[in-house]
Write an enzyme that holds these catalytic residues in place. Structure first.
Site, PDB file in Angstrom:
ATOM      1  N   GLY A  60       1.097  -4.746   2.019  1.00  0.00           N
ATOM      2  CA  GLY A  60      -0.293  -4.768   1.582  1.00  0.00           C
ATOM      3  C   GLY A  60      -0.537  -5.713   0.431  1.00  0.00           C
TER       4      GLY A  60
ATOM      5  N   GLU B  79      -1.393  -8.883   2.106  1.00  0.00           N
ATOM      6  CA  GLU B  79      -2.738  -8.765   2.672  1.00  0.00           C
ATOM      7  C   GLU B  79      -3.815  -8.823   1.588  1.00  0.00           C
ATOM      8  OE1 GLU B  79      -2.716  -6.250   6.585  1.00  0.00           O
ATOM      9  OE2 GLU B  79      -1.383  -5.238   5.166  1.00  0.00           O
TER      10      GLU B  79
ATOM     11  N   GLU C 297       6.170  -4.226   7.550  1.00  0.00           N
ATOM     12  CA  GLU C 297       5.613  -3.060   8.249  1.00  0.00           C
ATOM     13  C   GLU C 297       6.264  -2.792   9.592  1.00  0.00           C
ATOM     14  OE1 GLU C 297       2.238  -4.648   5.632  1.00  0.00           O
ATOM     15  OE2 GLU C 297       3.865  -5.472   6.853  1.00  0.00           O
TER      16      GLU C 297
ATOM     17  N   ALA D 138       0.839  -1.198   0.000  1.00  0.00           N
ATOM     18  CA  ALA D 138       0.000   0.000   0.000  1.00  0.00           C
ATOM     19  C   ALA D 138       0.875   1.248   0.000  1.00  0.00           C
ATOM     20  CB  ALA D 138      -0.916  -0.008   1.218  1.00  0.00           C
TER      21      ALA D 138
END
Length: 593
Positions: free
Chosen positions: A99, A102, A122, A63
């Site tokens: 991301g 995910e 992260e 992301a």
């Protein structure tokens, strides 16, 4: 284009195509485009399934860090994927990071190439996987394995991912074609990760990991454990818990500092004064003049990076090496043939002297001067500062920078105006120590206060003592007094902030991000604190300026407040993102240097 759509009637193929890393971005419309394309596929009566893949050779690089306040948009997208009535297959080729992992977890099936790689980095940015990662991953692969991935941030291979249960299959043929065939063959029923039961090993895994945690400014590991400990049959409750801790981490100083450091190191890859399209390569062969310990270390490092190295005297070795490194200098050394025929001649910068000048014998003719560059290694050898003179040609600069990168070093470029960035920051740090010692604060007290604040090592132990090159330290006689931890940290930090800004004033540095990188690598500044320039913005430049003026008036600041701080404070502009070359053309940037 952010999403490439191929309607095959019974299968809709959606490719993420957003830059080289296929970043999931809310701001550029990637998230909205993917959601729209998914809804279109679900509404098509003939569509039997959706395949999501990445463009080029990467699935999804994660992301956008600029969208941290828009995480709900991504959570809604992932929920829409997971609750799709038709199967959604993730065709993973190349890297799936953060991301991107995910996103894959939200799909119903995950098929990968053998070259695929997976990581949840992260935690290194002071964050947790905040798009459902802490809730879906443990359900899928178990808490012990999930915590290893989330707490380490390490990359795993497709084979390891398959063994853990993160993916369903590895294919050697075209992964997209395989995924499409998987849908058409009716082998892909809908199955939702969120509907899996909580992992049975959650309690034991969390307990074991809590025992290994060490005190840290970065609270992300603790919050990851909290999220996994909170997994229950109520998936939505776990998502709310994850979102709460994610938002708090985003607002934390540690995450802000770590993200700033991440971008500062990335900015360092772009050399001021060089066109971004310039592709320089490290020299294939080099001649090192000298036999001292430093020359031996240079030779080993250069050989390890693939450079053919010859060590010897000036009149020995190859006649036309691409690089000459002059380690042992003597009068008349530059009369050697290699100094005039080499493409680049590099001089290691000596330690700072009281005058701040170096004993480098620079050839004055324009042709030779254009090929010359100075350099300085520091930070346990992880940092290479390349010092360009006003005569250094872009080719010489690019070659030295390429060599540093090939050697695995972070490369910073500075100007030969009045000391290097490394020297000046050490001197400024030393000046603050000298002021504290003169006021009666013991060296042990200074060491303890700064290491408690997060510095890797105290300035006295590291040898960063007051240097005359930094200006006189205390200019008035102060009554002996032990400073508090807060006073010690403030004085040292303000000296570094001021010296960093003065480096911009003096055109030694052009970007404050470079100054923070040097502080992180050389001074042991804690990454969670970002760097002195980042800290200046957290304090607030008007307040910084007021304190600098007060300290200077008291004789406790080695140099008068930097003009740049005054300018930016008046304009209400951040110091940590300042770039003196921004907006200038290449020619103007070179003229400024």
């Amino acid at each position: 284009m952010t999403i490439e759509i191929e309607n095959l009637r019974d299968v809709h193929l959606l490719r993420i195509a957003n830059g080289p890393a296929n970043i999931l971005s809310v701001a550029t419309g990637v998230t909205a485009a993917l959601a729209t394309a998914l809804a279109t596929a679900q509404a098509a009566p003939e569509c039997r399934g959706v395949v999501i893949a990445g463009g080029r050779d990467i699935f999804c690089g994660g992301a956008d860090l600029g969208d941290l306040s828009c995480s709900d948009d991504l959570r809604e997208l992932f929920a829409a994927i997971e609750w799709s009535a038709i199967p959604v297959i993730m065709a993973i080729g190349g890297a799936a990071l953060g991301g991107g992992v995910e996103l894959a977890l939200a799909g119903h099936w995950r098929i990968a190439t053998r070259a695929a790689r997976f990581a949840l980095p992260e935690v290194g940015l002071g964050l947790l996987p905040g798009l459902g990662g802490t809730q879906r991953l443990p359900r899928l692969i178990g808490a012990h394995c999930a915590l290893e991935l989330m707490l380490s941030g390490r990359e795993v291979t497709a084979e390891a991912a398959l063994a853990a249960g993160l993916i369903d299959a590895i294919v050697d043929e075209d992964v997209v074609e395989t995924a499409i065939r998987f849908v058409r063959d009716g082998k892909a029923p809908v199955r939702r990760t969120c509907e899996l039961p909580p992992p049975r090993d959650a309690a034991s895994a969390v307990t074991a990991r809590r025992q290994t945690l060490r005190p840290s400014l970065n609270r992300a590991p603790e919050r990851i454990l909290d999220c996994v400990a909170g997994i229950s049959a109520d998936f939505s409750a776990g998502m709310r818990l994850e979102a709460k801790w994610f938002d708090r981490l985003v607002a934390s100083e540690a995450s802000g500092g770590l993200r700033h450091a991440f971008f500062a190191y990335r900015a360092a890859k772009h050399i001021p004064g060089l066109d971004k399209g310039r592709r320089a390569r490290p020299p294939a062969a080099a001649h090192i003049w000298g036999h001292c310990a430093f020359s031996q270390q240079m030779a080993l490092a250069m050989r390890a990076s693939g450079v053919e190295v010859f060590q010897g005297d000036p009149h020995e070795g190859p006649g036309k090496p691409e690089l000459v490194v002059v380690v042992n200098e003597t009068d008349g050394l530059h009369a050697g043939p290699a100094s005039t025929t080499a493409a680049v001649t590099a001089f290691p910068r000596r330690a700072a002297t009281s005058s701040g000048k170096q004993d480098v014998h620079i050839r004055r003719d324009a042709q030779a001067a254009a090929k010359q560059v100075q350099f300085q290694c520091a930070g346990s050898g992880a940092l290479l500062e390349v010092i360009r003179t006003q005569h250094t040609a872009p080719t010489a600069l690019a070659t030295m920078a390429a060599l540093g990168k090939a050697m695995g070093k972070t490369v910073i470029v500075s100007g030969d105006r009045n000391g290097s960035i490394i020297e000046r920051l050490i001197e400024g740090y030393g000046a603050s120590v000298g002021s504290l010692l003169a006021s009666g604060t013991s060296s042990d007290r200074i060491e303890q206060a700064l290491t408690r604040w997060g510095m890797a090592q105290g300035p006295v132990a590291a040898g960063h003592l007051c240097s005359p090159a930094a200006g006189t330290c205390p200019r008035v006689s102060l009554r002996p007094q032990q400073a508090s931890d807060a006073q010690i940290v403030e004085l040292c930090l303000l000296h570094l902030i001021n010296e960093g800004a003065r480096l911009i004033d003096d055109q030694v540095a052009w970007r404050t991000a470079d100054i923070d990188v040097v502080a992180l690598e050389v001074l042991g500044f804690p990454r969670e604190r970002g760097g002195p320039m980042f800290q200046a913005d957290r304090i607030g430049l008007p307040r910084v300026l007021a304190r600098l003026r007060s300290l200077y008036a008291e004789g406790r600041l080695a140099r008068e407040p930097a003009a740049l701080i005054e300018t930016l404070a008046r304009a209400n502009v951040a110091l940590s993102g300042y770039d003196a070359t921004a907006g200038l053309t290449r020619i103007e940037r070179q003229a400024a240097m």
